[in-house]
Scaffold this motif. Structure first.
Motif: not given
Lengths: 102, 154
Positions: B59, B115-116, B119, B122-123
């Motif tokens: 990201g 990981m969720r 993510v 980083i989104n």
């Protein structure tokens, strides 16, 4: 019933970047209302899995070019930002349409 | 959730490694010391970037250092490091890096929740920036908790 597309997310180790990518793809597909069979793996296993579509980071392009992947069987999408939903959607939609999924 | 697996000793703030390679070695140290990973795992993380490029920069300004479980993971773990000065890893799109996670995964599924969470962070640029802005452990943990709570509603 529409065919369920098999999409494989690929990175070097097959569990970090590819997994992260899979989550973004899942979100994009949910938004589009497309059902798909999603999985992630490392680059050395990717070829033997015969997916309809591979999503991977653009730095793997040269590696993939060394493999014999039948373009009629498997499309490959290269992403500059592996979790970027906007880029994923932009590159995914034309292929889903081409394959008659959308 | 990141905060379920991350120990205080796994959080390194405001660090100054000299390049990307030293960054990976440094963020991995807590996991090495506490025997989550072996030295070989660290070499594998560095070699993955040398071999394939900086795809671990997943990201804007965020790297996720990792390798395969069989390279030397003993148990599931995560460490994190923020950088005093951002460092280029060689990823055109997402350089320079200011936040680095080091993931020790035991298989390709067990770290799904972690990981969720990563993510979700980083989104959103504001989440990355807010995490990186924290200069002490207590504030860092509070910010992480706030962001993870917020992500539940995504």
């Amino acid at each position: 019933m529409k065919k369920k597309i098999k999409i494989l997310m690929v990175c070097g180790a097959g569990l970090g970047s590819s997994f992260a990518c899979q989550m973004s793809v899942e979100d994009v597909l949910n938004k589009l209302g497309v059902e798909a069979d999603l999985d992630h793996c490392d680059i050395s296993s990717a070829v033997s899995m015969h997916p309809d579509l591979i999503l991977t980071a653009s730095n793997f392009k040269s590696q993939f070019e060394k493999f014999t992947i039948n373009p009629a069987e498997t499309n490959i999408i290269y992403l500059t930002n592996i979790v970027g939903k906007k880029e994923i959607e932009e590159k995914l939609v034309p292929i889903l349409k081409e394959k008659g999924i959308m | 959730m990141i905060r379920d697996v991350i120990q205080d000793s796994h959080i390194l703030l405001n660090m100054s490694p000299k390049d990307w390679q030293e960054s990976i070695r440094l963020v991995a140290q807590p996991l090495l010391k506490e025997k989550y990973i072996t030295q070989n795992y660290i070499e594998a993380m560095v070699n993955a970037v040398k071999q394939y490029g900086a795809y671990i920069v997943v990201g804007k300004g965020v790297a996720l250092a990792h390798a395969r479980p069989e390279e030397g993971v003993q148990k599931l773990g995560l460490s994190v490091m923020t950088l005093k000065d951002p460092i280029a890893f060689g990823n055109q799109e997402n350089d320079p890096v200011k936040l680095i996670f080091c993931l020790a995964a035991i298989d390709s599924k067990a770290h799904l929740d972690i990981m969720r969470s990563i993510v979700h962070i980083i989104n959103e640029n504001w989440k990355i920036n807010e995490i990186v802005a924290q200069k002490n452990l207590m504030d860092f943990k509070k910010t992480l908790e706030k962001i993870e709570e917020n992500s539940k509603n995504d």
